[in-house]
Motif scaffolding. Structure first.
Motif, short mmCIF file in Angstrom:
data_model
loop_
_atom_site.label_atom_id
_atom_site.label_comp_id
_atom_site.label_asym_id
_atom_site.label_seq_id
_atom_site.Cartn_x
_atom_site.Cartn_y
_atom_site.Cartn_z
N GLU A 2 0.85 -1.34 -0.02
CA GLU A 2 -0.03 0.06 -0.14
C GLU A 2 0.90 1.23 0.09
OE1 GLU A 2 -3.88 1.86 2.24
OE2 GLU A 2 -2.80 0.05 3.16
N MET A 3 1.74 1.36 0.58
CA MET A 3 2.81 2.42 0.72
C MET A 3 3.49 2.66 -0.58
SD MET A 3 5.86 3.34 3.39
CE MET A 3 4.81 3.39 4.82
N LEU A 4 4.02 1.64 -1.35
CA LEU A 4 4.52 1.97 -2.40
C LEU A 4 3.54 2.31 -3.41
CD1 LEU A 4 7.08 -1.09 -2.55
CD2 LEU A 4 7.66 1.19 -2.80
N GLY A 5 2.44 1.88 -3.62
CA GLY A 5 1.30 2.41 -4.27
C GLY A 5 1.06 3.95 -4.11
N ARG A 6 1.19 4.21 -2.76
CA ARG A 6 0.54 5.39 -2.51
C ARG A 6 1.98 6.36 -3.06
NH1 ARG A 6 -4.32 7.36 -0.52
NH2 ARG A 6 -5.37 5.55 0.25
N ILE A 7 3.25 6.02 -2.91
CA ILE A 7 4.14 6.59 -3.01
C ILE A 7 4.36 7.17 -4.54
CG2 ILE A 7 6.83 6.67 -3.11
CD1 ILE A 7 6.88 5.38 -0.24
N TYR A 8 4.15 5.88 -5.28
CA TYR A 8 4.24 6.13 -6.60
C TYR A 8 2.94 7.10 -7.58
CZ TYR A 8 4.51 4.68 -11.72
OH TYR A 8 4.56 4.70 -13.00
N HIS A 9 1.75 6.99 -6.67
CA HIS A 9 0.58 7.91 -6.99
C HIS A 9 1.08 9.25 -6.63
CE1 HIS A 9 -3.26 9.03 -7.88
NE2 HIS A 9 -3.29 9.55 -6.45
N GLU A 10 1.31 9.56 -5.65
CA GLU A 10 1.67 10.76 -5.17
C GLU A 10 2.83 11.50 -5.83
OE1 GLU A 10 -0.51 12.63 -3.57
OE2 GLU A 10 -1.88 11.06 -2.77
N SER A 11 3.69 10.82 -6.07
CA SER A 11 4.75 11.37 -6.96
C SER A 11 4.62 11.72 -8.11
CB SER A 11 6.13 10.28 -6.85
OG SER A 11 6.43 9.83 -5.81
N ARG A 12 3.67 10.68 -8.80
CA ARG A 12 3.23 11.05 -10.20
C ARG A 12 2.34 12.16 -10.33
NH1 ARG A 12 7.40 9.27 -12.97
NH2 ARG A 12 7.57 7.12 -13.29
N LEU A 13 1.56 12.34 -9.49
CA LEU A 13 0.69 13.68 -9.41
C LEU A 13 1.27 14.86 -9.27
CD1 LEU A 13 -2.17 12.64 -6.63
CD2 LEU A 13 -2.42 12.45 -9.33
N ALA A 14 2.18 14.82 -8.46
CA ALA A 14 3.34 16.10 -8.35
C ALA A 14 4.28 16.13 -9.32
CB ALA A 14 3.73 16.00 -6.83
N GLY A 15 4.51 15.20 -10.37
CA GLY A 15 5.38 15.48 -11.31
C GLY A 15 6.92 15.18 -10.70
N LEU A 16 7.11 14.26 -9.89
CA LEU A 16 8.34 14.02 -9.30
C LEU A 16 8.53 12.52 -9.47
CD1 LEU A 16 7.50 15.28 -5.37
CD2 LEU A 16 8.85 16.74 -7.47
N SER A 17 9.94 12.34 -9.24
CA SER A 17 10.28 10.73 -9.47
C SER A 17 9.88 10.15 -8.31
CB SER A 17 12.01 10.73 -9.30
OG SER A 17 12.56 9.48 -9.40
N PRO A 18 9.36 9.13 -8.16
CA PRO A 18 9.05 8.36 -6.83
C PRO A 18 10.26 7.84 -6.51
CG PRO A 18 8.41 6.86 -9.04
CD PRO A 18 8.75 8.22 -9.60
N GLU A 19 11.18 7.49 -7.00
CA GLU A 19 12.47 6.87 -6.44
C GLU A 19 13.19 8.15 -5.61
OE1 GLU A 19 12.44 6.57 -10.17
OE2 GLU A 19 11.52 4.87 -9.83
N ILE A 20 13.24 9.20 -6.12
CA ILE A 20 13.64 10.35 -5.23
C ILE A 20 12.85 10.82 -3.79
CG2 ILE A 20 13.89 13.10 -5.08
CD1 ILE A 20 16.17 11.68 -6.80
#
Length: 224
Positions: free
Chosen positions: A107-125
């Motif tokens: 769940e955490m990885l899904g949320r991190i990926y989602h929020e990063s993409r919404l904000a235009g950020l790299s999820p790895e960063i």
């Protein structure tokens, strides 16, 4: 619909930020900084002040308040859904050292990926920032009062959100942190070094961006 699929069905956020720059846009690869440092093998600096904190800018635009709710619905193409699942499969064993519960990890990885993409950020960063800030502890509170996964200072509730917002809610904390970092990246016209330093409240120094870069290179980097 399972939570991850629901997140993936959300569209892209339009950040009404000053500067309007996207991640890494306008950065000069010949200048020292985060992007230039990626091509070197020199170890990160260990000259670190004591307490990181998230620091407000004096010129936060009023429109930034709306970004927490400015999400529209739009179906992502199938290849994007596949890419997200591949990314999660890659990152899950890496996150296991910090998050032992498998369901929470997914769940955490899904949320991190989602929020990063919404904000235009790299999820790895974003993963690297969370590692440095809280080691993935949603209940972390610093001596300066920064809270949660991305160590958000409580004054950001007044700037961005609603009085009842709970920064120890990990998913709301991710939304705040991603929005703030995206704002600083836009202010700095894509210079990730300076954006990370602003996020930490140490603009003019490089120890914090170097820590994030080291975490990214050692644990979250994905070969192209």
């Amino acid at each position: 619909m399972p939570p991850f699929a629901a997140w993936l069905m959300l569209g892209l956020i339009a950040l009404p930020l000053s500067g309007g720059a996207q991640a890494n846009e306008g950065a000069d690869a010949n200048e020292p900084g985060f992007i230039g440092a990626l091509s070197t093998n020199s170890p990160p600096s260990t000259n670190q002040p004591t307490e990181p904190r998230v620091q407000v800018l004096p010129d936060i635009p009023p429109s930034l308040r709306a970004t927490l709710d400015a999400v529209t619905t739009a179906e992502l193409p199938a290849e994007s859904v596949w890419a997200a699942r591949q990314w999660m499969n890659t990152m899950e064993p890496r996150l296991a050292r910090y998050v032992s519960d498998a369901d929470l990890r997914k769940e955490m990885l899904g949320r991190i990926y989602h929020e990063s993409r919404l904000a235009g950020l790299s999820p790895e960063i974003v993963l690297a920032v969370i590692q440095v800030e809280s080691a993935f502890r949603a209940d972390a509170v610093s001596s300066a009062g920064a809270v949660g996964l991305m160590q958000i200072m409580p004054f950001w509730i007044r700037e961005l959100g609603r009085p009842a917002d709970e920064l120890k809610d990990p998913w709301l904390n991710l939304r705040y942190g991603s929005t703030i970092l995206a704002h600083y990246l836009a202010v700095e016209r894509g210079d990730l070094t300076r954006a990370l330093a602003r996020y930490n409240g140490s603009l003019g120094q490089t120890w914090y961006p170097e820590r994030v870069m080291a975490a990214w290179r050692s644990h979250w980097w994905i070969a192209p």
